[in-house]
Scaffold this active site. Sequence first.
Site, PDB file in Angstrom:
ATOM      1  N   PRO A 129       0.646  -1.297   0.596  1.00 24.26           N
ATOM      2  CA  PRO A 129       0.297   0.143  -0.150  1.00 24.26           C
ATOM      3  C   PRO A 129       0.780   1.553  -0.166  1.00 24.26           C
ATOM      4  O   PRO A 129       0.429   2.370  -0.379  1.00 24.26           O
ATOM      5  CB  PRO A 129      -0.667  -0.162   1.249  1.00 24.26           C
ATOM      6  CG  PRO A 129      -0.947  -1.690   1.457  1.00 24.26           C
ATOM      7  CD  PRO A 129       0.606  -1.702   1.167  1.00 24.26           C
ATOM      8  N   TRP A 157      -2.466  -5.614  -5.070  1.00 23.19           N
ATOM      9  CA  TRP A 157      -1.612  -5.322  -6.486  1.00 23.19           C
ATOM     10  C   TRP A 157      -1.277  -6.367  -7.113  1.00 23.19           C
ATOM     11  O   TRP A 157      -0.610  -6.670  -7.763  1.00 23.19           O
ATOM     12  CB  TRP A 157      -0.782  -4.683  -7.094  1.00 23.19           C
ATOM     13  CG  TRP A 157      -1.042  -2.801  -7.102  1.00 23.19           C
ATOM     14  CD1 TRP A 157      -0.245  -1.697  -6.402  1.00 23.19           C
ATOM     15  CD2 TRP A 157      -2.379  -1.900  -7.476  1.00 23.19           C
ATOM     16  NE1 TRP A 157      -0.871  -0.902  -6.491  1.00 23.19           N
ATOM     17  CE2 TRP A 157      -1.813  -1.135  -6.632  1.00 23.19           C
ATOM     18  CE3 TRP A 157      -3.649  -2.446  -8.342  1.00 23.19           C
ATOM     19  CZ2 TRP A 157      -3.097   0.561  -6.890  1.00 23.19           C
ATOM     20  CZ3 TRP A 157      -4.671  -1.353  -8.053  1.00 23.19           C
ATOM     21  CH2 TRP A 157      -4.290  -0.111  -7.637  1.00 23.19           C
ATOM     22  N   GLU A 375       4.679  -2.206 -13.240  1.00 21.39           N
ATOM     23  CA  GLU A 375       6.208  -3.380 -14.082  1.00 21.39           C
ATOM     24  C   GLU A 375       6.978  -1.845 -13.824  1.00 21.39           C
ATOM     25  O   GLU A 375       7.974  -2.368 -14.470  1.00 21.39           O
ATOM     26  CB  GLU A 375       6.027  -4.037 -14.745  1.00 21.39           C
ATOM     27  CG  GLU A 375       5.830  -5.312 -14.731  1.00 21.39           C
ATOM     28  CD  GLU A 375       6.107  -6.704 -15.456  1.00 21.39           C
ATOM     29  OE1 GLU A 375       7.098  -6.697 -16.527  1.00 21.39           O
ATOM     30  OE2 GLU A 375       4.845  -7.162 -15.857  1.00 21.39           O
ATOM     31  N   THR A 377       6.224   2.326 -13.875  1.00 22.94           N
ATOM     32  CA  THR A 377       5.446   3.420 -14.417  1.00 22.94           C
ATOM     33  C   THR A 377       6.221   4.181 -15.502  1.00 22.94           C
ATOM     34  O   THR A 377       7.569   3.873 -15.598  1.00 22.94           O
ATOM     35  CB  THR A 377       5.147   4.396 -13.531  1.00 22.94           C
ATOM     36  OG1 THR A 377       6.193   4.943 -13.420  1.00 22.94           O
ATOM     37  CG2 THR A 377       4.098   4.196 -12.198  1.00 22.94           C
ATOM     38  N   GLU A 379       7.390   6.944 -16.246  1.00 22.88           N
ATOM     39  CA  GLU A 379       7.923   8.328 -15.497  1.00 22.88           C
ATOM     40  C   GLU A 379       9.373   7.410 -14.743  1.00 22.88           C
ATOM     41  O   GLU A 379      10.263   7.922 -14.742  1.00 22.88           O
ATOM     42  CB  GLU A 379       7.420   8.474 -14.168  1.00 22.88           C
ATOM     43  CG  GLU A 379       5.933   9.510 -14.124  1.00 22.88           C
ATOM     44  CD  GLU A 379       4.892   8.994 -14.458  1.00 22.88           C
ATOM     45  OE1 GLU A 379       4.528   7.827 -14.623  1.00 22.88           O
ATOM     46  OE2 GLU A 379       3.963   9.497 -16.115  1.00 22.88           O
TER      47      GLU A 379
END
Length: 395
Positions: A129, A157, A375, A377, A379
């Site tokens: 989280p 996730w 996997e 982002t 960015e």
Amino acid sequence: MISFAFSEEQQLLRRSIREFLEKELRPVSAETDRDARFPAETIAKMGGAGYLGTIVPEKYGGAGFGKVEYCILMEEIGRVDASVATILGAHSSLGSSALLYYGNEQQKQLYLRQAAAGEKIISFNLSEPEAGSDAKSIKTTAVRDGSCFRISGSKMWATNGREAGIFIVFARTGGRGAEGITAFIVERGAKGLTFGREEDKMGIRGSSTMQLFYDDVVVDGGNVLGGVGNGFKVAMTSLDVGRLSLSAASLGMAGRAIELAISHARRRVQFGRPIGELQAIQFKLADMGMRSRALHYLVYATASRADGLGPNPAEWKRSDREEMTRDCAIAKCSASETASFCVDESLQIHGGIGFTKSSEIERHYRDARIYEIYEGTNEIQRLLIGRDMIGRGWQ
Ligand SMILES: Cc1cc2nc3c(=O)[nH]c(=O)nc-3n(C[C@H](O)[C@H](O)[C@H](O)COP(=O)(O)OP(=O)(O)OC[C@H]3O[C@@H](n4cnc5c(N)ncnc54)[C@H](O)[C@@H]3O)c2cc1C
């Protein structure tokens, strides 16, 4: 001379995979997306056909594919269903890679075999989280207790969390940062491992994404993967493979978006002629074609270079590893943005019908978005690429 052609065997492989997926996967994809249902039967058939163990060497029951062949598989899956590309990505590109590159012989004989045969699906549990992009800051702990470790914490996730039989979980065995992280293999049914909320996602709805709780889960020391304190390395090596295979899946999606756009543009008549005869539509197709073709070469050149360095990235020279980390990030970033561009333009070419559930492109449009997020982002990929360029220069 540099050869940019696929071998006869690779072309045959692509044809047989496409035939299989058109028969077994395409007919169920719209339904599993609508019902947010894991395509269990198709995954079982893929297991039977060996597609869940392609990167695993034959001595552990797999097919021993190189990265080029694995990218062919992922591209073909990406053409049909990004949920299945995600399921296989977590199971194979991340999970099996971690076991293959860092597992000891006993772990490979047991867990890698089960994964290759499709008897057990793998879930890869790094994110938490409060630790997403900043994966080094995970808080889940693993405290040594005699010959065992006790794992406590929560994970977010987790792709395949609902179906997995094997969990590769990353936990903190030491202090702060990357050095204190260790990877563990946990089996389904372990006491204290429970399942929380399942995410209700906008796309890749055929794959499960779960919250997991580790509440004092006891793991034998024999299930440490890659050595105490090496967990971050395990995660990052697997993520390089994951990003490369993800770029192949994105390439497949871009290609499918183009196919659908061409087919619609040839059929749809406005102002007395097919819209495909309008230059405005042809320019859109040309832009999609240019990006997709460039991506094709990027993905397969990167995969081919990785194959040339040897089957185990954990054994590559440091400079080669750094170069491949950069190139896998470049491939992931370019590919996901190309897929997003192509599905967007394809939907536009479809007009109103593209905005409805009756068109296939609507599903790809929703699915594409995740490729820019998971996997790592885009960015974070740019951060990796730019940092490497400043550090090592550009060659
Ligand atoms: C469907 C789905 C499946 C997933 N499957 C898995 C899985 O199987 N296993 C697993 O471990 N994880 C999984 N993930 C987690 C995924 O990898 C993370 O969501 C991702 O790494 C981003 O983390 P975050 O969501 O916490 O976003 P955050 O890290 O909170 O980022 C929010 C925004 O800030 C930006 N940002 C953050 N830091 C920086 C920075 N330093 N510089 C510039 N921008 C920055 C990000 O790019 C993003 O735009 C999955 C996620 C999803 C949505």
